[in-house]
Design a protein around this motif. Structure first.
Motif, PDB file in Angstrom:
ATOM      1  N   GLU A  64       0.862  -1.228  -0.013  1.00  0.00           N
ATOM      2  CA  GLU A  64      -0.112   0.043   0.115  1.00  0.00           C
ATOM      3  C   GLU A  64       0.996   1.229  -0.071  1.00  0.00           C
ATOM      4  O   GLU A  64       0.441   2.240  -0.609  1.00  0.00           O
ATOM      5  CB  GLU A  64      -1.001   0.057   1.064  1.00  0.00           C
ATOM      6  CG  GLU A  64      -2.105  -0.910   1.245  1.00  0.00           C
ATOM      7  CD  GLU A  64      -3.046  -0.397   2.282  1.00  0.00           C
ATOM      8  OE1 GLU A  64      -3.781   0.357   2.395  1.00  0.00           O
ATOM      9  OE2 GLU A  64      -2.750  -1.229   3.309  1.00  0.00           O
ATOM     10  N   GLY A  65       2.099   1.056   0.689  1.00  0.00           N
ATOM     11  CA  GLY A  65       2.963   2.437   1.041  1.00  0.00           C
ATOM     12  C   GLY A  65       4.049   2.620  -0.376  1.00  0.00           C
ATOM     13  O   GLY A  65       4.723   3.402  -0.445  1.00  0.00           O
ATOM     14  N   ALA A  66       3.701   1.731  -1.551  1.00  0.00           N
ATOM     15  CA  ALA A  66       4.680   1.797  -2.260  1.00  0.00           C
ATOM     16  C   ALA A  66       4.759   3.369  -3.015  1.00  0.00           C
ATOM     17  O   ALA A  66       5.882   3.701  -3.396  1.00  0.00           O
ATOM     18  CB  ALA A  66       4.761   0.879  -3.357  1.00  0.00           C
ATOM     19  N   ALA A  67       3.794   3.818  -3.316  1.00  0.00           N
ATOM     20  CA  ALA A  67       3.397   5.284  -4.157  1.00  0.00           C
ATOM     21  C   ALA A  67       3.942   6.245  -3.248  1.00  0.00           C
ATOM     22  O   ALA A  67       5.034   7.195  -3.719  1.00  0.00           O
ATOM     23  CB  ALA A  67       2.107   5.492  -4.236  1.00  0.00           C
ATOM     24  N   ALA A  68       4.085   6.135  -1.946  1.00  0.00           N
ATOM     25  CA  ALA A  68       4.230   7.248  -0.977  1.00  0.00           C
ATOM     26  C   ALA A  68       5.887   7.042  -0.826  1.00  0.00           C
ATOM     27  O   ALA A  68       6.747   8.038  -1.108  1.00  0.00           O
ATOM     28  CB  ALA A  68       3.835   7.065   0.303  1.00  0.00           C
ATOM     29  N   ARG A  69       6.304   5.674  -0.676  1.00  0.00           N
ATOM     30  CA  ARG A  69       7.861   5.625  -0.802  1.00  0.00           C
ATOM     31  C   ARG A  69       8.399   6.033  -2.111  1.00  0.00           C
ATOM     32  O   ARG A  69       9.670   6.674  -2.067  1.00  0.00           O
ATOM     33  CB  ARG A  69       8.241   4.109  -0.622  1.00  0.00           C
ATOM     34  CG  ARG A  69       9.609   3.853  -0.593  1.00  0.00           C
ATOM     35  CD  ARG A  69       9.830   2.313  -0.470  1.00  0.00           C
ATOM     36  NE  ARG A  69      11.223   2.006  -0.436  1.00  0.00           N
ATOM     37  CZ  ARG A  69      11.492   1.827  -1.716  1.00  0.00           C
ATOM     38  NH1 ARG A  69      10.824   1.713  -2.910  1.00  0.00           N
ATOM     39  NH2 ARG A  69      13.025   1.354  -1.929  1.00  0.00           N
ATOM     40  N   ALA A  70       7.853   5.841  -3.211  1.00  0.00           N
ATOM     41  CA  ALA A  70       8.364   6.243  -4.555  1.00  0.00           C
ATOM     42  C   ALA A  70       8.621   7.752  -4.501  1.00  0.00           C
ATOM     43  O   ALA A  70       9.448   8.321  -5.001  1.00  0.00           O
ATOM     44  CB  ALA A  70       7.567   5.705  -5.558  1.00  0.00           C
ATOM     45  N   ARG A  71       7.460   8.347  -3.808  1.00  0.00           N
ATOM     46  CA  ARG A  71       7.435   9.881  -4.206  1.00  0.00           C
ATOM     47  C   ARG A  71       8.436  10.489  -3.207  1.00  0.00           C
ATOM     48  O   ARG A  71       9.299  11.414  -3.373  1.00  0.00           O
ATOM     49  CB  ARG A  71       6.158  10.581  -3.467  1.00  0.00           C
ATOM     50  CG  ARG A  71       6.042  11.968  -3.520  1.00  0.00           C
ATOM     51  CD  ARG A  71       6.041  12.425  -5.031  1.00  0.00           C
ATOM     52  NE  ARG A  71       5.923  14.059  -5.048  1.00  0.00           N
ATOM     53  CZ  ARG A  71       6.744  14.699  -5.453  1.00  0.00           C
ATOM     54  NH1 ARG A  71       7.841  14.183  -6.248  1.00  0.00           N
ATOM     55  NH2 ARG A  71       6.639  16.051  -5.371  1.00  0.00           N
ATOM     56  N   ALA A  72       8.699   9.763  -1.997  1.00  0.00           N
ATOM     57  CA  ALA A  72       9.736  10.406  -1.079  1.00  0.00           C
ATOM     58  C   ALA A  72      11.300  10.012  -1.677  1.00  0.00           C
ATOM     59  O   ALA A  72      12.103  10.877  -1.434  1.00  0.00           O
ATOM     60  CB  ALA A  72       9.639   9.650   0.225  1.00  0.00           C
ATOM     61  N   LEU A  73      11.605   9.031  -2.266  1.00  0.00           N
ATOM     62  CA  LEU A  73      12.825   8.801  -2.944  1.00  0.00           C
ATOM     63  C   LEU A  73      12.946   9.611  -4.124  1.00  0.00           C
ATOM     64  O   LEU A  73      14.033  10.174  -4.226  1.00  0.00           O
ATOM     65  CB  LEU A  73      12.672   7.389  -3.326  1.00  0.00           C
ATOM     66  CG  LEU A  73      13.084   6.276  -2.489  1.00  0.00           C
ATOM     67  CD1 LEU A  73      12.802   4.815  -3.143  1.00  0.00           C
ATOM     68  CD2 LEU A  73      14.271   6.442  -1.686  1.00  0.00           C
ATOM     69  N   GLN A  74      11.942  10.142  -4.911  1.00  0.00           N
ATOM     70  CA  GLN A  74      11.998  10.988  -5.868  1.00  0.00           C
ATOM     71  C   GLN A  74      12.445  12.382  -5.316  1.00  0.00           C
ATOM     72  O   GLN A  74      13.237  13.115  -5.817  1.00  0.00           O
ATOM     73  CB  GLN A  74      10.662  11.009  -6.636  1.00  0.00           C
ATOM     74  CG  GLN A  74      10.573  12.143  -7.787  1.00  0.00           C
ATOM     75  CD  GLN A  74       9.196  12.009  -8.517  1.00  0.00           C
ATOM     76  OE1 GLN A  74       8.203  12.014  -7.770  1.00  0.00           O
ATOM     77  NE2 GLN A  74       9.166  12.175 -10.033  1.00  0.00           N
ATOM     78  N   LEU A  84      18.229  10.747   3.385  1.00  0.00           N
ATOM     79  CA  LEU A  84      16.521  10.584   2.973  1.00  0.00           C
ATOM     80  C   LEU A  84      16.719   9.280   1.933  1.00  0.00           C
ATOM     81  O   LEU A  84      15.868   8.398   2.071  1.00  0.00           O
ATOM     82  CB  LEU A  84      15.795  11.694   2.392  1.00  0.00           C
ATOM     83  CG  LEU A  84      15.174  12.662   3.156  1.00  0.00           C
ATOM     84  CD1 LEU A  84      14.659  13.688   2.625  1.00  0.00           C
ATOM     85  CD2 LEU A  84      14.410  11.837   4.212  1.00  0.00           C
ATOM     86  N   LEU A  85      17.386   9.251   1.091  1.00  0.00           N
ATOM     87  CA  LEU A  85      17.746   8.079   0.032  1.00  0.00           C
ATOM     88  C   LEU A  85      17.775   6.753   0.843  1.00  0.00           C
ATOM     89  O   LEU A  85      17.362   5.857   0.674  1.00  0.00           O
ATOM     90  CB  LEU A  85      18.760   8.580  -0.837  1.00  0.00           C
ATOM     91  CG  LEU A  85      18.439   9.399  -2.057  1.00  0.00           C
ATOM     92  CD1 LEU A  85      19.614   9.699  -2.666  1.00  0.00           C
ATOM     93  CD2 LEU A  85      17.666   8.718  -2.761  1.00  0.00           C
ATOM     94  N   TRP A  86      19.048   6.837   1.961  1.00  0.00           N
ATOM     95  CA  TRP A  86      19.207   5.782   2.604  1.00  0.00           C
ATOM     96  C   TRP A  86      17.966   5.326   3.388  1.00  0.00           C
ATOM     97  O   TRP A  86      17.724   4.056   3.168  1.00  0.00           O
ATOM     98  CB  TRP A  86      20.488   5.914   3.649  1.00  0.00           C
ATOM     99  CG  TRP A  86      20.789   4.865   4.493  1.00  0.00           C
ATOM    100  CD1 TRP A  86      21.329   3.833   4.248  1.00  0.00           C
ATOM    101  CD2 TRP A  86      20.138   4.778   5.921  1.00  0.00           C
ATOM    102  NE1 TRP A  86      21.568   3.004   5.254  1.00  0.00           N
ATOM    103  CE2 TRP A  86      20.963   3.636   6.331  1.00  0.00           C
ATOM    104  CE3 TRP A  86      19.386   5.527   6.669  1.00  0.00           C
ATOM    105  CZ2 TRP A  86      20.618   2.987   7.601  1.00  0.00           C
ATOM    106  CZ3 TRP A  86      19.301   5.202   7.986  1.00  0.00           C
ATOM    107  CH2 TRP A  86      19.766   4.120   8.471  1.00  0.00           C
TER     108      TRP A  86
END
Length: 94
Positions: A64-74, A84-86
């Motif tokens: 469920e959190g994949a989109a939020a994680r992808a946005r944070a990494l971006q 933050l990347l780590w």
């Protein structure tokens, strides 16, 4: 706004760390995390938004959190924030 976002972020982390995220506690933690993301984004606190997105990712779980994680990494890549990347990569599926 930073105070509001920081307070909501801390409240979310506290609720999450108790590991009592069933039912109402999980819903409350999600609401606080989403509010922290929104306030940080509205105020221009990009790094704080990415941190709130990572907390949201942990609450939602891997799928469920994949989109939020992808946005944070971006965001972390754009602002060139290695920490933050780590943190975001540490949440990657193993």
């Amino acid at each position: 706004m930073r105070v509001v976002c920081g307070r909501e972020d801390r409240s979310t982390r506290t609720r999450f760390r108790t590991r009592h995220l069933n039912g109402l506690a999980r819903a409350a933690a999600l609401a606080l995390a989403e509010s922290a993301c929104r306030h940080a984004g509205d105020s221009g606190f990009v790094r704080l938004r990415a941190m709130a997105l990572l907390v949201l990712t942990r609450i939602l779980g891997e799928e469920e959190g994949a989109a939020a994680r992808a946005r944070a990494l971006q965001i972390a890549r754009r602002i060139e924030d290695e920490e933050l990347l780590w943190r975001g990569e540490r949440l990657a599926p193993r």
